[in-house]
Motif scaffolding. Structure first.
Motif, PDB file in Angstrom:
ATOM      1  N   UNK A  71       0.833  -1.210   0.000  1.00  0.00           N
ATOM      2  CA  UNK A  71       0.000   0.000   0.000  1.00  0.00           C
ATOM      3  C   UNK A  71       0.866   1.258   0.000  1.00  0.00           C
ATOM      4  N   UNK A  72       1.966   1.211   0.774  1.00  0.00           N
ATOM      5  CA  UNK A  72       2.833   2.402   0.792  1.00  0.00           C
ATOM      6  C   UNK A  72       3.456   2.612  -0.576  1.00  0.00           C
ATOM      7  N   UNK A  73       3.823   1.510  -1.237  1.00  0.00           N
ATOM      8  CA  UNK A  73       4.361   1.615  -2.591  1.00  0.00           C
ATOM      9  C   UNK A  73       3.311   2.214  -3.533  1.00  0.00           C
ATOM     10  N   UNK A  74       2.038   1.834  -3.350  1.00  0.00           N
ATOM     11  CA  UNK A  74       0.969   2.427  -4.169  1.00  0.00           C
ATOM     12  C   UNK A  74       0.893   3.938  -3.954  1.00  0.00           C
ATOM     13  N   UNK A  75       1.055   4.366  -2.713  1.00  0.00           N
ATOM     14  CA  UNK A  75       1.034   5.801  -2.411  1.00  0.00           C
ATOM     15  C   UNK A  75       2.194   6.509  -3.112  1.00  0.00           C
ATOM     16  N   UNK A  76       3.391   5.891  -3.059  1.00  0.00           N
ATOM     17  CA  UNK A  76       4.567   6.444  -3.748  1.00  0.00           C
ATOM     18  C   UNK A  76       4.285   6.534  -5.249  1.00  0.00           C
ATOM     19  N   UNK A  77       3.719   5.476  -5.801  1.00  0.00           N
ATOM     20  CA  UNK A  77       3.426   5.452  -7.241  1.00  0.00           C
ATOM     21  C   UNK A  77       2.398   6.526  -7.608  1.00  0.00           C
ATOM     22  N   UNK A  78       1.392   6.725  -6.749  1.00  0.00           N
ATOM     23  CA  UNK A  78       0.368   7.743  -7.022  1.00  0.00           C
ATOM     24  C   UNK A  78       1.002   9.139  -7.042  1.00  0.00           C
ATOM     25  N   UNK A  79       1.839   9.428  -6.039  1.00  0.00           N
ATOM     26  CA  UNK A  79       2.488  10.745  -5.983  1.00  0.00           C
ATOM     27  C   UNK A  79       3.412  10.941  -7.189  1.00  0.00           C
ATOM     28  N   UNK A  80       4.112   9.871  -7.584  1.00  0.00           N
ATOM     29  CA  UNK A  80       5.020   9.961  -8.731  1.00  0.00           C
ATOM     30  C   UNK A  80       4.226  10.252 -10.004  1.00  0.00           C
ATOM     31  N   UNK A 123       8.313  15.000  -7.961  1.00  0.00           N
ATOM     32  CA  UNK A 123       7.792  14.133  -9.018  1.00  0.00           C
ATOM     33  C   UNK A 123       8.634  14.194 -10.280  1.00  0.00           C
ATOM     34  N   UNK A 124       9.056  15.405 -10.634  1.00  0.00           N
ATOM     35  CA  UNK A 124       9.836  15.559 -11.866  1.00  0.00           C
ATOM     36  C   UNK A 124      11.234  14.961 -11.734  1.00  0.00           C
ATOM     37  N   UNK A 125      11.704  14.742 -10.507  1.00  0.00           N
ATOM     38  CA  UNK A 125      13.030  14.148 -10.292  1.00  0.00           C
ATOM     39  C   UNK A 125      12.978  12.620 -10.417  1.00  0.00           C
ATOM     40  N   UNK A 126      11.768  12.057 -10.342  1.00  0.00           N
ATOM     41  CA  UNK A 126      11.629  10.596 -10.436  1.00  0.00           C
ATOM     42  C   UNK A 126      11.757  10.135 -11.883  1.00  0.00           C
ATOM     43  N   UNK A 127      12.578   9.113 -12.106  1.00  0.00           N
ATOM     44  CA  UNK A 127      12.632   8.475 -13.419  1.00  0.00           C
ATOM     45  C   UNK A 127      12.897   6.986 -13.216  1.00  0.00           C
ATOM     46  N   UNK A 128      13.334   6.303 -14.249  1.00  0.00           N
ATOM     47  CA  UNK A 128      13.495   4.842 -14.160  1.00  0.00           C
ATOM     48  C   UNK A 128      14.505   4.430 -13.094  1.00  0.00           C
ATOM     49  N   UNK A 129      15.472   5.290 -12.807  1.00  0.00           N
ATOM     50  CA  UNK A 129      16.532   4.886 -11.872  1.00  0.00           C
ATOM     51  C   UNK A 129      16.550   5.721 -10.597  1.00  0.00           C
ATOM     52  N   UNK A 130      15.656   6.702 -10.486  1.00  0.00           N
ATOM     53  CA  UNK A 130      15.683   7.585  -9.322  1.00  0.00           C
ATOM     54  C   UNK A 130      14.272   7.700  -8.760  1.00  0.00           C
ATOM     55  N   UNK A 131      14.095   7.406  -7.449  1.00  0.00           N
ATOM     56  CA  UNK A 131      12.759   7.503  -6.859  1.00  0.00           C
ATOM     57  C   UNK A 131      12.802   8.525  -5.715  1.00  0.00           C
ATOM     58  N   UNK A 132      12.562   9.780  -6.074  1.00  0.00           N
ATOM     59  CA  UNK A 132      12.710  10.868  -5.104  1.00  0.00           C
ATOM     60  C   UNK A 132      11.630  10.833  -4.022  1.00  0.00           C
ATOM     61  N   UNK A 143      21.633  13.403  -3.208  1.00  0.00           N
ATOM     62  CA  UNK A 143      21.245  14.667  -2.554  1.00  0.00           C
ATOM     63  C   UNK A 143      21.291  15.854  -3.504  1.00  0.00           C
ATOM     64  N   UNK A 144      21.190  15.580  -4.812  1.00  0.00           N
ATOM     65  CA  UNK A 144      21.213  16.671  -5.791  1.00  0.00           C
ATOM     66  C   UNK A 144      19.803  17.039  -6.260  1.00  0.00           C
ATOM     67  N   UNK A 145      18.773  16.601  -5.529  1.00  0.00           N
ATOM     68  CA  UNK A 145      17.388  16.901  -5.913  1.00  0.00           C
ATOM     69  C   UNK A 145      16.663  17.638  -4.803  1.00  0.00           C
ATOM     70  N   UNK A 146      15.327  17.701  -4.883  1.00  0.00           N
ATOM     71  CA  UNK A 146      14.524  18.415  -3.873  1.00  0.00           C
ATOM     72  C   UNK A 146      14.756  17.889  -2.450  1.00  0.00           C
ATOM     73  N   UNK A 147      14.920  16.568  -2.289  1.00  0.00           N
ATOM     74  CA  UNK A 147      15.131  16.030  -0.947  1.00  0.00           C
ATOM     75  C   UNK A 147      16.476  16.501  -0.396  1.00  0.00           C
ATOM     76  N   UNK A 148      17.495  16.536  -1.248  1.00  0.00           N
ATOM     77  CA  UNK A 148      18.795  17.062  -0.834  1.00  0.00           C
ATOM     78  C   UNK A 148      18.688  18.527  -0.421  1.00  0.00           C
ATOM     79  N   UNK A 149      17.889  19.295  -1.155  1.00  0.00           N
ATOM     80  CA  UNK A 149      17.719  20.712  -0.808  1.00  0.00           C
ATOM     81  C   UNK A 149      16.992  20.847   0.532  1.00  0.00           C
ATOM     82  N   UNK A 150      16.036  19.948   0.781  1.00  0.00           N
ATOM     83  CA  UNK A 150      15.348  19.952   2.075  1.00  0.00           C
ATOM     84  C   UNK A 150      16.346  19.683   3.205  1.00  0.00           C
ATOM     85  N   UNK A 151      17.217  18.683   3.000  1.00  0.00           N
ATOM     86  CA  UNK A 151      18.211  18.357   4.026  1.00  0.00           C
ATOM     87  C   UNK A 151      19.131  19.556   4.265  1.00  0.00           C
TER      88      UNK A 151
END
Lengths: 289, 289
Positions: A49-58, B61-70, B196-204
């Motif tokens: 379910x948490x993965x579904x939430x991640x997928x929805x936000x993505x 969301x825009x930082x997420x791609x096939x190899x990166x899950x922000x 840490x080069x994306x939005x989460x890195x900027x938050x940190x």
């Protein structure tokens, strides 16, 4: 050691933000962590379910581009946009209620003369839109700016149909006369769906909610010495008044479309008698000097 | 009428989900609305602050791609991934504590013989990693599967350096011997930063938090009739043990790298004497038949 457990998690994570230099950001993140962990503890999501939430936000993020803001839609259908509006517009009881700005406002609304016809495509049932801008003490406000925009009789804004609708169709920036009055010619707007071909639309479908907003005209009113006010007039009898998908409706903002048979007023408004009319007065709070 | 106000908003919005056919989805959304509106009422964001939140989510969301899950990274640094892990792994007191899977696991870990050297690039200080898999009642578990993966001595996983590290470097799927024991040759891993080069890195950065995880070896242990267990061994003395940016550390999972001078054991492990050793036993809960 961090002492992280399902019971201490919010405390431990909030503590990690204790060194945030900006006190406002620290306050926001501390509260976010408390409420977010409270939510997770409450529903106890499975890993799937948490993965579904991640997928929805993505997917929501991937749906956002220069002309589409899916996270705003998500905020809208979860009632958060209206809540933020309510918190930021605690008007006096005398003042007109506010509602959300929405995504279709243009900063440079075209200035028009009182009585102008803003329906450039003629799509919809003609009507007059008129009212008075007053201060909370009842004094009329001459020279007030009234910015108006709306969908046409098919439920579309000009910016949704570039090439199909004339530019700046159904938009106008008016200035009230010496009695604080404004009037213009337009058409009765139609209800319409928010964009529902993305993740937010799928959420609405999965929850048996419709994507529609009831028919309305947007108004921003501004006058010197007064707090600007952003609101809608809702058309009495429109479908979805009791289930606006963005929760924008307030009872005080609903007005009928009336049939008027009055040659003097018809001449004043520049229309043939009889005519249809939506009347909406706007009351602004004075700002402390 | 919806009766929406800043005081009733959560109730009104939750009611809009009352027709959700799936009771689990209805329950999750009702709770989400309650906690989300509670957060907004608590911090009272300005319109500009809410827009910043929308912009942050959009950039994530825009930082997420096939190899990166922000969004997973965001869930990690807000401690939510660990909270979901804790909720879904309520092991018995006897069982080994769990921690997060992380993004670097490969489903098809390469099967290897006991004693194999999984350090294919030789980057790091050599050591033996050994332990025993037992059931919660103390019985050794022969034939248990132990899946191991880790970063090298420079703090990188193979999948982060394709072409630079050999494929499947520092990964192996082992099967315990007749005493439930496993052993393998590897290197001491190094701490490393999450991307840490994306939005989460900027938050940190904005919150004066570092992006690092302390040195650890990942382990998944599985045995017939037992609940599979996902965890790490953390290296005693590593920097960031008390401030893992994803909150993964549990004190029970920290082990020293010991210096061993014992020719018999050295021969058993297939290494020169003296040698360095990390020992980690894994205790699994039996599942009810």
């Amino acid at each position: 050691m961090t002492g992280f457990s399902e019971h201490t998690s919010a405390e431990v994570v909030a503590e990690s933000f204790a060194g945030t230099p900006d006190p406002r950001l620290r306050r926001i993140l501390t509260s976010l962590v408390e409420h977010l962990h409270g939510f997770v503890r409450d529903v106890e999501p499975t890993q799937a379910e948490w993965q579904q939430a991640i997928d929805f936000l993505t997917a929501t993020g991937h749906t956002c581009d220069d002309t589409r803001q899916e996270f705003v839609l998500l905020s809208d259908v979860l009632g958060v946009s209206m809540l933020v509006d309510a918190i930021n517009n605690r008007t006096s009881p005398a003042a007109t209620d506010t509602t959300v700005l929405g995504p279709f406002h243009l900063v440079d609304s075209p200035p028009r003369e009182l009585g102008a016809n803003i329906s450039l495509d003629g799509n919809g049932e003609p009507c007059v839109f008129a009212g008075q801008v007053r201060s909370a003490d009842g004094a009329p406000l001459p020279g007030a700016r009234v910015d108006v925009w709306q969908a046409n009789g098919a439920g579309y804004y000009d910016v949704q149909q570039p090439g199909l609708q004339p530019e700046r169709n159904l938009r106008g920036l008016f200035v009230t006369d010496e009695h604080g009055r404004f009037w213009l010619r337009t058409v009765v707007p139609r209800y319409y769906p928010i964009p529902d071909d993305g993740p937010v639309g799928r959420l609405l479908t999965a929850t048996n909610r419709h994507p529609n907003r009831p028919a309305h005209i947007h108004v921003i009113a501004e006058a010197d010495g007064h707090a600007p006010l952003t609101t809608h007039v809702f058309v009495e009898g429109s479908p979805y008044l009791d289930s606006d998908t963005v929760f924008g409706v307030k009872e005080s903002l609903i007005r009928p479309v009336t049939d008027v048979d009055d040659p003097v007023r018809a001449e004043h408004y520049g229309v043939a008698n009889p005519f249809r009319l939506i009347e909406f007065d706007v009351v602004l709070d004075r700002v402390r000097p």
